[in-house]
Motif scaffolding. Sequence first.
Motif, mmCIF file in Angstrom:
data_model
loop_
_atom_site.group_PDB
_atom_site.id
_atom_site.type_symbol
_atom_site.label_atom_id
_atom_site.label_comp_id
_atom_site.label_asym_id
_atom_site.label_seq_id
_atom_site.Cartn_x
_atom_site.Cartn_y
_atom_site.Cartn_z
ATOM 1 N N ASP A 102 -4.313 -3.182 -6.764
ATOM 2 C CA ASP A 102 -3.962 -4.581 -6.821
ATOM 3 C C ASP A 102 -3.084 -4.327 -8.187
ATOM 4 O O ASP A 102 -3.294 -5.557 -9.067
ATOM 5 N N THR A 103 -2.451 -3.357 -8.430
ATOM 6 C CA THR A 103 -1.362 -3.285 -9.552
ATOM 7 C C THR A 103 0.051 -3.305 -9.011
ATOM 8 O O THR A 103 0.411 -2.484 -8.201
ATOM 9 N N PRO A 104 0.967 -4.290 -9.587
ATOM 10 C CA PRO A 104 0.712 -5.233 -10.499
ATOM 11 C C PRO A 104 -0.032 -6.603 -10.017
ATOM 12 O O PRO A 104 -0.501 -7.243 -10.711
ATOM 13 N N THR A 105 -0.109 -6.687 -8.632
ATOM 14 C CA THR A 105 -0.718 -7.732 -7.909
ATOM 15 C C THR A 105 -1.382 -7.382 -6.933
ATOM 16 O O THR A 105 -1.122 -6.497 -6.282
ATOM 17 N N PRO A 106 -2.274 -8.090 -6.488
ATOM 18 C CA PRO A 106 -3.229 -7.902 -5.371
ATOM 19 C C PRO A 106 -2.796 -7.636 -4.041
ATOM 20 O O PRO A 106 -3.346 -7.190 -3.035
ATOM 21 N N ASP A 107 -1.653 -7.993 -3.792
ATOM 22 C CA ASP A 107 -0.742 -7.863 -2.427
ATOM 23 C C ASP A 107 -0.143 -6.722 -2.536
ATOM 24 O O ASP A 107 0.781 -6.520 -1.681
ATOM 25 N N ARG A 108 -0.150 -5.718 -3.224
ATOM 26 C CA ARG A 108 0.703 -4.447 -3.513
ATOM 27 C C ARG A 108 0.620 -3.872 -2.077
ATOM 28 O O ARG A 108 1.600 -3.234 -1.614
ATOM 29 N N LEU A 109 -0.392 -3.603 -1.351
ATOM 30 C CA LEU A 109 -0.612 -3.064 -0.153
ATOM 31 C C LEU A 109 0.215 -3.524 0.899
ATOM 32 O O LEU A 109 0.785 -2.730 1.757
ATOM 33 N N TRP A 110 0.116 -4.767 0.987
ATOM 34 C CA TRP A 110 0.824 -5.443 1.887
ATOM 35 C C TRP A 110 2.537 -5.191 1.790
ATOM 36 O O TRP A 110 3.246 -5.261 2.855
ATOM 37 N N GLN A 111 2.783 -5.260 0.547
ATOM 38 C CA GLN A 111 4.283 -5.332 0.311
ATOM 39 C C GLN A 111 4.608 -3.769 0.866
ATOM 40 O O GLN A 111 5.814 -3.602 1.303
ATOM 41 N N LEU A 112 3.865 -2.861 0.417
ATOM 42 C CA LEU A 112 3.991 -1.496 0.811
ATOM 43 C C LEU A 112 4.311 -1.203 2.444
ATOM 44 O O LEU A 112 5.102 -0.528 2.854
ATOM 45 N N ILE A 113 3.149 -1.871 2.987
ATOM 46 C CA ILE A 113 3.185 -1.691 4.623
ATOM 47 C C ILE A 113 4.603 -2.343 5.179
ATOM 48 O O ILE A 113 5.285 -2.050 5.850
ATOM 49 N N GLU A 114 4.946 -3.490 4.592
ATOM 50 C CA GLU A 114 6.041 -4.333 5.089
ATOM 51 C C GLU A 114 7.326 -3.357 4.670
ATOM 52 O O GLU A 114 8.373 -3.170 5.332
ATOM 53 N N ALA A 115 7.635 -2.665 3.525
ATOM 54 C CA ALA A 115 8.771 -2.144 2.889
ATOM 55 C C ALA A 115 8.914 -0.847 3.593
ATOM 56 O O ALA A 115 10.016 -0.485 4.030
ATOM 57 N N HIS A 116 7.745 0.098 4.018
ATOM 58 C CA HIS A 116 8.276 1.115 4.412
ATOM 59 C C HIS A 116 7.811 1.303 6.279
ATOM 60 O O HIS A 116 7.581 2.170 6.805
ATOM 61 N N LYS A 117 7.633 -0.013 6.673
ATOM 62 C CA LYS A 117 7.508 -0.140 8.044
ATOM 63 C C LYS A 117 6.082 0.738 8.718
ATOM 64 O O LYS A 117 6.307 1.683 9.606
ATOM 65 N N VAL A 118 5.092 0.665 7.964
ATOM 66 C CA VAL A 118 3.884 1.427 8.277
ATOM 67 C C VAL A 118 3.594 1.098 9.708
ATOM 68 O O VAL A 118 3.265 -0.150 9.924
ATOM 69 N N THR A 119 3.187 2.082 10.546
ATOM 70 C CA THR A 119 2.297 1.597 11.883
ATOM 71 C C THR A 119 0.888 2.092 11.927
ATOM 72 O O THR A 119 0.376 1.358 12.716
ATOM 73 N N VAL A 120 0.166 3.021 10.973
ATOM 74 C CA VAL A 120 -0.804 3.102 11.158
ATOM 75 C C VAL A 120 -1.441 3.128 9.527
ATOM 76 O O VAL A 120 -0.940 3.983 8.795
ATOM 77 N N PHE A 121 -2.411 2.275 9.057
ATOM 78 C CA PHE A 121 -2.702 2.017 7.931
ATOM 79 C C PHE A 121 -4.249 2.488 7.842
ATOM 80 O O PHE A 121 -5.191 1.955 8.774
ATOM 81 N N GLY A 122 -4.864 2.910 6.848
ATOM 82 C CA GLY A 122 -6.125 3.365 6.543
ATOM 83 C C GLY A 122 -6.608 2.941 5.411
ATOM 84 O O GLY A 122 -6.040 3.009 4.228
ATOM 85 N N VAL A 123 -7.865 2.123 5.344
ATOM 86 C CA VAL A 123 -8.340 1.525 3.975
ATOM 87 C C VAL A 123 -9.769 1.445 4.127
ATOM 88 O O VAL A 123 -10.389 1.953 5.304
#
Length: 668
Positions: A355-376
């Motif tokens: 959630d740093t610097p904002t709580p949408d950080r993970l969604w940004q990362l998935i979009e930027a790197h075209k993640v296909t399998v995401f674990g949380v």
Amino acid sequence: MTSDAAIAGPQERGFERADVVWRPSAQVAGSSRLSALMRAHGIETFQELHQRSVSDPDWFWDAAVKDLGVDFYQPYERVQNTSRGLAWTTWWEGAKLNVVHSCLDRYAGTPTDLKTALIWEGESGEVRTRTYAELRQSVDDLAAGMRVLGVAVGDRVGVFMPMIPEVAVAVLACAKIGAVLVPVFSGYGADALAARLRDCGASMLICADGFSRRGSTVNMKAVADAAADECPALAAVVTVPHAGLAPGPQSDRDHQWSQVLASGHAAPTVTEQLDPEATLMIIYTSGTTGPPKGAVHTHGGFPVKGLSDMAYAFDVGASDTVFWFTDIGWMMGAWLIYGSLMAGSTMVMYEGTPDTPTPDRLWQLIEAHKVTVFGVSPTLIRSLMTTNAAGPAAYDLSSLRVVGATGELWDTQSWMWCFDEVCGGQIPLINYAGGTELSGGILCGNVLTPLRPKSFSAPMLGMAADVVDEDGVPVRNALGELVVRSATPGMTRGFWHDDERYLDTYWSRWPDVWVHGDWGYIDDTDGLWYLLGRSDDTIKVAGKRLGPAEVETVLNSHPNVLISAAVGVSDPVKGEKLICFVVARGAQPQDLSLLPAELADMVGSALGRPLRPAEVFLVPDLPRTRNSKIVRKAIRLAYGGVSNLDQSAIENPDSLQAIRECARGRAS
């Protein structure tokens, strides 16, 4: 099962069977790695495949390593040997292998060598990548440099770093020369780090100078130095200059990362050809009492099980980009490194808070790197779904094929939010549960079978799992102990120098049965599996048993509840009484005065008046690990007045003080 335990099934107390929300399309099912395995062996259904995998484990594990492309220098003569008993099963008798060969060496000179193996993003937004060839060269250089410093086959090497590219290099370099990896959680203090290094007799520690945490820099080298002073066997500390901190006082044991790599660059490094039972890793798991347990894993165990789970549960293949939010100190850190590289895929590492610097950080990362399998983890989803920042819908998450979840139990609301918002209601949200001592999962979903919220499709392939009553008799439609009746390659080969504790922990209750310590439930109507919490977290009020998840599902459904924890504490009349701790959201403190009573009434209404909580406390936070798992045992002990808790695995130990104050306030 006795009547007091049998009432604890999910349908009897507020755990209503939800509708099926996802079914695989013909294209998804037909193109999956599971389907390919089934076609290769003339198997029609997943159920038939699973049954054969547990009735004939030699057939399955032989078929799996061939299908998955696990490379042996020398073929095995026997898949498994149980002559010493199921608890001490060994694998791949007569073979020679090294996990680094399957991760890196075999790709030399192939198109995969030029492919991106690793994408790293830091909290600041900086991005670094490494191809398979670049990663292999760094691993070779570090491995040779470690040999120059005297590290030999079987020596233990601690790795104390954040999730940065160098952590993958260190993990693989240890394996390449036959040294034993000891991964350590990046947030530990000096005492916790020293305890692990001393216990295993580590001769080397590889650490970072520091890392970023919510915009601040954490000085890891200072922690490492303090720990090293307490470890007489530690001859070398190798430091990665990641955070740009000025070097502190140096001693003869200190070595810089660049110098070690340079010393090893002069000549190629030969990968050690090892017995499959050679120790790969000692990974420590800690509770809140007693010393940490060092689970021993092998070259022919942990990576094989991890790759099997990746491929057959999450359908990971060479075209995938895999991101699991984790730390190297947790099992999933090594699982990500070994599994993704053996699969020929690309791994994503993130260093920082989600959630740093904002709580949408993970969604940004998935979009930027075209993640296909995401674990949380479910707990992380619960915290992210309540923020006012842009949610998943604001980002292009169309690259995702599979979302996985592990570490904690779901509540229906957060599961459905993740399925609707992150998965878009279109891709599977796969539950994954097992443990460090098993190198992965006991239960999981997959891309062939339908999904209901919070459920598991089946045990993992090769896992002869069952749910039994207190006499060890299988039960259906009732709560029971989750057990495993077979050995698998990923099972720990015991605890480091403590075989008796290993046997007592997992194998002592019933002959040749692994008791995992979770409450399980099999719904006989559709064959789906559920977990309802740790059996050692079980609450028994006036003879009635329930799992914390049953209570927390009710509490978390309230709009003013962010997260909750339910524990049982001693009571002279009822045996135990139910105490709940709640982190509130949304309302101002003055608006929450009636919330505890309202929540207690909700639980009593949903689960029955006898199970109404004796107390509901509002607290600022709950103790949790770095991967967001709530430590209920610590809550129970802190409320009970135990002061000497092992807090090393707790990310926010200050949270225990508020729980102690709740107990004192009640007593006064």
